[in-house]
Design a protein around this motif. Structure first.
Motif, PDB file in Angstrom:
ATOM      1  N   LYS A 166     -21.119  11.863 -25.162  1.00 52.18           N
ATOM      2  CA  LYS A 166     -20.877  12.536 -26.248  1.00 52.18           C
ATOM      3  C   LYS A 166     -20.670  11.572 -27.325  1.00 52.18           C
ATOM      4  CE  LYS A 166     -17.268  15.230 -23.323  1.00 52.18           C
ATOM      5  NZ  LYS A 166     -18.118  16.799 -24.314  1.00 52.18           N
ATOM      6  N   GLN A 168     -20.097  10.188 -31.015  1.00 49.14           N
ATOM      7  CA  GLN A 168     -19.570  10.270 -32.285  1.00 49.14           C
ATOM      8  C   GLN A 168     -20.011   9.641 -33.028  1.00 49.14           C
ATOM      9  OE1 GLN A 168     -16.069  11.078 -32.389  1.00 49.14           O
ATOM     10  NE2 GLN A 168     -16.565  12.052 -30.201  1.00 49.14           N
ATOM     11  N   ARG A 185     -21.918   6.300 -32.118  1.00 46.20           N
ATOM     12  CA  ARG A 185     -21.512   6.002 -30.883  1.00 46.20           C
ATOM     13  C   ARG A 185     -21.968   7.092 -29.539  1.00 46.20           C
ATOM     14  NH1 ARG A 185     -18.044   2.838 -33.913  1.00 46.20           N
ATOM     15  NH2 ARG A 185     -18.188   0.140 -33.285  1.00 46.20           N
ATOM     16  N   GLU A 187     -20.941   7.637 -25.747  1.00 45.31           N
ATOM     17  CA  GLU A 187     -19.472   7.941 -24.912  1.00 45.31           C
ATOM     18  C   GLU A 187     -20.596   8.311 -23.485  1.00 45.31           C
ATOM     19  OE1 GLU A 187     -15.585   9.156 -25.828  1.00 45.31           O
ATOM     20  OE2 GLU A 187     -15.152   8.425 -27.531  1.00 45.31           O
ATOM     21  N   GLN A 188     -19.994   7.748 -22.833  1.00 48.89           N
ATOM     22  CA  GLN A 188     -21.283   7.939 -21.605  1.00 48.89           C
ATOM     23  C   GLN A 188     -19.692   7.830 -20.166  1.00 48.89           C
ATOM     24  OE1 GLN A 188     -23.744   4.058 -22.318  1.00 48.89           O
ATOM     25  NE2 GLN A 188     -25.441   6.245 -22.038  1.00 48.89           N
ATOM     26  N   THR A 189     -20.148   8.375 -19.235  1.00 51.59           N
ATOM     27  CA  THR A 189     -19.248   8.646 -17.782  1.00 51.59           C
ATOM     28  C   THR A 189     -19.721   7.461 -17.433  1.00 51.59           C
ATOM     29  OG1 THR A 189     -19.825  10.553 -18.013  1.00 51.59           O
ATOM     30  CG2 THR A 189     -18.863   9.903 -16.146  1.00 51.59           C
ATOM     31  N   GLU A 193     -17.540   0.229 -22.457  1.00 55.86           N
ATOM     32  CA  GLU A 193     -17.680   0.459 -24.005  1.00 55.86           C
ATOM     33  C   GLU A 193     -18.381   2.102 -24.418  1.00 55.86           C
ATOM     34  OE1 GLU A 193     -16.479  -0.811 -26.428  1.00 55.86           O
ATOM     35  OE2 GLU A 193     -15.077  -2.470 -24.657  1.00 55.86           O
ATOM     36  N   PRO A 194     -18.387   2.785 -25.411  1.00 56.58           N
ATOM     37  CA  PRO A 194     -19.648   3.449 -25.792  1.00 56.58           C
ATOM     38  C   PRO A 194     -21.029   2.739 -26.419  1.00 56.58           C
ATOM     39  CG  PRO A 194     -18.127   2.855 -27.458  1.00 56.58           C
ATOM     40  CD  PRO A 194     -17.642   2.917 -26.769  1.00 56.58           C
TER      41      PRO A 194
END
Length: 283
Positions: A166, A168, A185, A187-189, A193-194
């Motif tokens: 996702k 950002q 950034r 966001e990883q599953t 930390e992103p």
């Protein structure tokens, strides 16, 4: 102010003088265009240069040595030739900052076939700044092979995501970007930390292509940067030497001053366009 007239008999000599002046200026300015944000002014002895070039754990020392070698090359000091093999070796170093610096230094050794050959390989480097310095240096060899890279310096640069997750966004349109500026950034599953997306080139944010929270995959386009005017100026100088008619469309975009653009960019664009047309007419 009265217009100055140039007689037909004096035009060639003045044009030749202009070309020589621009070439000389180009190889003074280019070195500090990329990465060299630390002053390397302390003069090194030959022994220190050898020591610094061999220090693989402190790349800033190798950069310092490269700058010192370049100064000797610019001064016509033949002692610089003893380090030519080291420069070629550093052009293949794993650290991009050393390849960037080596690409610039080789542009000052225009008598070296080894430098010329190595610069041609750097046009395919993974890092944009390495490719750009290689193209600028090749222009000093009167080699137009780097023209596609020079063209890219005049065009917007599209940022793609090296990660999936996702998005950002961090910056807004018209924000100024330096090399390595944090752009966004991801966001990883499962990640604590992103992941970060940093800019490989300087410029100005033209457009964010995706909204915050968008799902992205590897290779998705997320942002467009307008070119940095310092890079534009250097590209125009190089195209003055090796540009062709196909480059005029890119050059013309900088003929008219615009907000935030230094006056010397439009001036160089006019000089470059005139020289390209002159070459085309004489071919």
């Amino acid at each position: 102010m009265a217009e100055l007239k140039t007689s037909p008999s004096s035009a060639p000599s003045r044009r030749a003088t202009l070309i020589v002046t621009i070439v000389a200026a180009m190889f003074i300015i280019v070195p500090f265009l990329f990465w060299l944000d630390t002053w390397f002014g302390r003069e090194l002895t030959d022994e220190e240069i050898r020591e610094y070039l061999a220090d693989q754990e402190k790349p800033r020392k190798a950069q310092h040595a490269l700058v010192q070698i370049s100064e000797r090359m610019s001064a016509g000091d033949p002692s610089a030739e003893q380090w030519y093999p080291d420069i070629v070796e550093l052009a293949g170093h794993s650290l991009a900052e050393l390849r960037v610096t080596a690409a610039w230094v080789m542009g000052q050794g225009r008598e070296s076939q080894a430098f010329h050959d190595t610069l041609l390989t750097l046009l395919d480097d993974d890092e944009p700044l390495v490719r750009r310095n290689a193209a600028l240096s090749l222009a000093g060899f009167a080699d137009p092979t780097g023209r596609p890279v020079l063209q890219s310096m005049l065009r917007p640069y599209t940022i793609t995501s090296p990660h999936a997750g996702k998005l950002q966004n961090r910056l807004e349109p018209e924000d100024t970007v330096s090399q390595a500026t944090l752009l966004a950034r991801i966001e990883q599953t499962g990640a604590e930390e992103p992941a970060e997306i940093r800019s490989p080139v300087p410029g100005v944010v033209r457009e964010r292509l995706l909204k915050d929270g968008s799902d992205v995959t590897v290779g998705d386009e997320i942002m467009v940067l307008d070119p940095d005017y310092d890079h534009v100026f250097q590209s125009l100088r190089a195209l003055f030497l090796v540009g062709a008619e196909e480059d005029l469309e890119d050059v013309r975009r900088f003929l008219r001053p615009r907000e935030g653009m230094p006056a010397n960019v439009a001036q160089q664009a006019r000089l470059t366009a005139d020289e390209i047309r002159r070459r085309a007419a004489g071919s």
